[in-house]
Design a protein around this motif. Structure first.
Motif, mmCIF file in Angstrom:
data_model
loop_
_atom_site.group_PDB
_atom_site.id
_atom_site.type_symbol
_atom_site.label_atom_id
_atom_site.label_comp_id
_atom_site.label_asym_id
_atom_site.label_seq_id
_atom_site.Cartn_x
_atom_site.Cartn_y
_atom_site.Cartn_z
ATOM 1 N N ARG A 52 0.709 -1.199 -0.020
ATOM 2 C CA ARG A 52 0.073 0.019 -0.048
ATOM 3 C C ARG A 52 0.789 1.303 -0.102
ATOM 4 O O ARG A 52 0.531 2.333 -0.759
ATOM 5 C CB ARG A 52 -1.017 0.162 1.204
ATOM 6 C CG ARG A 52 -2.010 -0.978 1.315
ATOM 7 C CD ARG A 52 -2.662 -0.998 2.729
ATOM 8 N NE ARG A 52 -3.699 -2.172 2.917
ATOM 9 C CZ ARG A 52 -3.554 -2.573 3.955
ATOM 10 N NH1 ARG A 52 -2.743 -2.074 5.255
ATOM 11 N NH2 ARG A 52 -4.305 -3.696 4.340
ATOM 12 N N GLN A 53 2.100 1.097 0.804
ATOM 13 C CA GLN A 53 2.829 2.351 0.792
ATOM 14 C C GLN A 53 4.396 1.983 0.321
ATOM 15 O O GLN A 53 5.183 2.169 1.166
ATOM 16 C CB GLN A 53 2.874 2.736 2.210
ATOM 17 C CG GLN A 53 1.466 3.245 2.827
ATOM 18 C CD GLN A 53 1.445 3.663 4.354
ATOM 19 O OE1 GLN A 53 2.040 2.925 4.958
ATOM 20 N NE2 GLN A 53 0.746 4.576 4.398
ATOM 21 N N PRO A 54 4.551 1.875 -0.958
ATOM 22 C CA PRO A 54 5.818 1.493 -1.385
ATOM 23 C C PRO A 54 6.747 2.875 -1.373
ATOM 24 O O PRO A 54 6.357 3.940 -1.267
ATOM 25 C CB PRO A 54 5.395 1.227 -3.035
ATOM 26 C CG PRO A 54 4.246 1.881 -3.393
ATOM 27 C CD PRO A 54 3.717 2.014 -1.993
ATOM 28 N N ARG A 90 11.627 -3.219 -18.500
ATOM 29 C CA ARG A 90 10.820 -2.003 -18.398
ATOM 30 C C ARG A 90 9.935 -1.901 -19.328
ATOM 31 O O ARG A 90 10.210 -2.590 -20.614
ATOM 32 C CB ARG A 90 12.035 -0.570 -18.757
ATOM 33 C CG ARG A 90 12.747 -0.439 -17.815
ATOM 34 C CD ARG A 90 13.590 0.911 -18.065
ATOM 35 N NE ARG A 90 14.407 0.711 -19.515
ATOM 36 C CZ ARG A 90 15.006 1.623 -19.802
ATOM 37 N NH1 ARG A 90 15.228 2.886 -19.292
ATOM 38 N NH2 ARG A 90 15.642 1.688 -20.924
ATOM 39 N N ASN A 91 8.804 -1.380 -19.280
ATOM 40 C CA ASN A 91 7.566 -1.182 -19.984
ATOM 41 C C ASN A 91 8.201 -0.247 -21.106
ATOM 42 O O ASN A 91 8.594 0.713 -21.019
ATOM 43 C CB ASN A 91 6.603 -0.351 -19.274
ATOM 44 C CG ASN A 91 5.215 -0.207 -20.160
ATOM 45 O OD1 ASN A 91 5.391 -0.022 -21.301
ATOM 46 N ND2 ASN A 91 4.102 -0.420 -19.665
ATOM 47 N N PRO A 92 8.019 -0.914 -22.438
ATOM 48 C CA PRO A 92 8.610 -0.034 -23.520
ATOM 49 C C PRO A 92 8.202 1.192 -23.744
ATOM 50 O O PRO A 92 8.558 2.187 -24.208
ATOM 51 C CB PRO A 92 8.408 -0.826 -24.684
ATOM 52 C CG PRO A 92 8.424 -2.478 -24.085
ATOM 53 C CD PRO A 92 7.490 -2.059 -22.867
ATOM 54 N N ASN A 152 9.486 -3.664 -14.442
ATOM 55 C CA ASN A 152 8.883 -5.011 -13.544
ATOM 56 C C ASN A 152 10.191 -6.049 -12.941
ATOM 57 O O ASN A 152 10.961 -5.843 -13.646
ATOM 58 C CB ASN A 152 8.165 -5.362 -14.309
ATOM 59 C CG ASN A 152 7.429 -6.946 -13.681
ATOM 60 O OD1 ASN A 152 6.542 -6.661 -12.991
ATOM 61 N ND2 ASN A 152 7.863 -7.871 -14.135
ATOM 62 N N VAL A 153 9.666 -6.414 -11.968
ATOM 63 C CA VAL A 153 10.743 -7.397 -11.340
ATOM 64 C C VAL A 153 9.965 -8.806 -10.949
ATOM 65 O O VAL A 153 8.998 -8.670 -10.462
ATOM 66 C CB VAL A 153 11.380 -6.985 -9.978
ATOM 67 C CG1 VAL A 153 12.487 -7.684 -9.356
ATOM 68 C CG2 VAL A 153 11.999 -5.311 -10.260
ATOM 69 N N ASP A 166 2.848 -2.051 -13.944
ATOM 70 C CA ASP A 166 3.780 -0.604 -13.776
ATOM 71 C C ASP A 166 3.646 -0.287 -12.537
ATOM 72 O O ASP A 166 3.822 0.704 -11.874
ATOM 73 C CB ASP A 166 2.859 0.416 -14.749
ATOM 74 C CG ASP A 166 3.365 0.307 -16.065
ATOM 75 O OD1 ASP A 166 4.224 -0.414 -16.530
ATOM 76 O OD2 ASP A 166 2.645 1.030 -16.861
ATOM 77 N N GLU A 167 3.332 -1.149 -11.599
ATOM 78 C CA GLU A 167 3.948 -0.981 -10.066
ATOM 79 C C GLU A 167 5.293 -1.716 -9.968
ATOM 80 O O GLU A 167 5.545 -3.102 -9.894
ATOM 81 C CB GLU A 167 2.963 -1.546 -9.079
ATOM 82 C CG GLU A 167 1.525 -0.895 -9.145
ATOM 83 C CD GLU A 167 0.702 -1.452 -8.087
ATOM 84 O OE1 GLU A 167 1.053 -2.435 -7.268
ATOM 85 O OE2 GLU A 167 -0.423 -1.014 -7.773
ATOM 86 N N ASP A 168 6.224 -1.071 -9.399
ATOM 87 C CA ASP A 168 7.674 -1.338 -9.449
ATOM 88 C C ASP A 168 7.887 -2.208 -8.402
ATOM 89 O O ASP A 168 7.799 -1.650 -7.145
ATOM 90 C CB ASP A 168 8.600 -0.315 -9.702
ATOM 91 C CG ASP A 168 10.001 -0.519 -9.724
ATOM 92 O OD1 ASP A 168 10.288 -1.834 -9.190
ATOM 93 O OD2 ASP A 168 10.817 0.163 -10.083
ATOM 94 N N GLU A 169 8.301 -3.425 -8.252
ATOM 95 C CA GLU A 169 8.177 -4.390 -6.929
ATOM 96 C C GLU A 169 9.682 -3.979 -6.132
ATOM 97 O O GLU A 169 9.428 -4.230 -4.922
ATOM 98 C CB GLU A 169 8.530 -5.677 -7.387
ATOM 99 C CG GLU A 169 7.209 -6.233 -8.075
ATOM 100 C CD GLU A 169 7.027 -6.217 -9.468
ATOM 101 O OE1 GLU A 169 5.954 -6.595 -9.926
ATOM 102 O OE2 GLU A 169 7.776 -5.333 -9.954
#
Length: 269
Positions: free
Chosen positions: A15-17, A64-66, A72-73, A132-135
């Motif tokens: 919730r709070q990256p 990476r999203n082109p 993304n991991v 597109d949420e970076d782990e």
């Protein structure tokens, strides 16, 4: 932390990256190889009797999203199939989505395989996050401080500077080659099929690097996938059912297939 607080802590991190920060120096780049022979450079094991060859199983695959550039991991099984060639199983999730975007444009998808990282990074890589949420931002929240990242030698994006080993390369467009079989987490062999292919451009590592591997279906494999999935399932269930208190993916279901739900039961029905 106490075991009973683990899922709530993971939920909070999702919730709070915490956004990661870029640094310039990297222990993971003390030694650089551009003429690559993977099996001479790294002690990559064959894990099971009927595996099709040596496999990299504990590497974080960063892509990476082109279009947006957001990374993304994730973790994928990676079969060494040549001096500088890796067959990779891409399930229909975020990395596969990014690769399809690149392939449709006739381009390769740049990636890094990062081996030997903090356990929080491995746990975060298994979070069931949105596209597109970076782990790595989830990993920062788990550790209580932003994750440090450094630019790769041959690509424009970042990897963990404190890692042991980084394999830099590209998933090739329009190329599929045989990959598998491989002993998977239920302790059955995943089948052989034509899969995507990574061409390796460089390998960097610490001067005395340690190679981390994960044995398919072992306790490490099961638990690393269990915790993020439990946290995600608990989050979804609690949104709709306030009586849900806890969940557990059982070891008997290989921490994937059997879910036990704890509820505050107030009705006989």
């Amino acid at each position: 932390m106490p075991t009973e607080d683990l899922l709530a802590r993971f939920q909070q991190a999702v919730r709070q990256p915490l956004p990661w920060i870029e640094v310039k120096d990297a222990a993971a780049q003390e030694v650089v190889h551009r003429d690559v022979d993977l099996l001479k450079l790294l002690p990559i094991p064959k894990h099971n009797e009927h595996d099709s060859g040596p496999y990299i199983t504990a590497a974080l695959l960063i892509a990476r999203n082109p279009k947006t550039g957001v990374q993304n991991v994730s973790i994928h099984r990676c079969q060494v199939s040549g001096l500088d060639r890796i067959g990779v199983l891409l399930l229909p999730r975020h990395t596969h989505h990014y690769f399809r975007m690149a392939e449709e444009a006739g381009e390769a998808l740049e990636i890094a395989l990062v081996i030997g990282v903090h356990p929080a990074c491995i746990l975060a890589s298994q979070a069931i996050a949105a596209v597109d949420e970076d782990e790595m931002e989830i990993a920062g929240a788990l550790m209580g401080a932003p994750v440090e990242m450094v630019k790769c030698k041959t690509t424009g994006f970042a990897c963990r500077p404190t890692a042991e080993i980084v394999i830099e390369g590209r998933i090739l467009p329009g190329v599929r080659e045989p990959e598998g079989p491989f002993g998977e987490f239920p302790q059955y062999y995943g089948p052989r099929a034509d899969r995507e292919v990574i061409h390796v451009d460089a390998v960097t590592h610490r001067s005395n690097a340690i190679f981390h591997t994960i044995v398919g279906g072992g306790m490490e494999h099961l638990v690393l996938g269990e915790i993020p999935r439990e946290a995600t399932l608990l989050e979804h269930l609690q949104r709709s059912f306030p009586s849900v208190q806890d969940v557990r993916l059982t070891r008997g279901g290989t921490c994937r297939y059997h879910l036990v739900v704890k509820i505050d039961k107030r009705s006989k029905r």
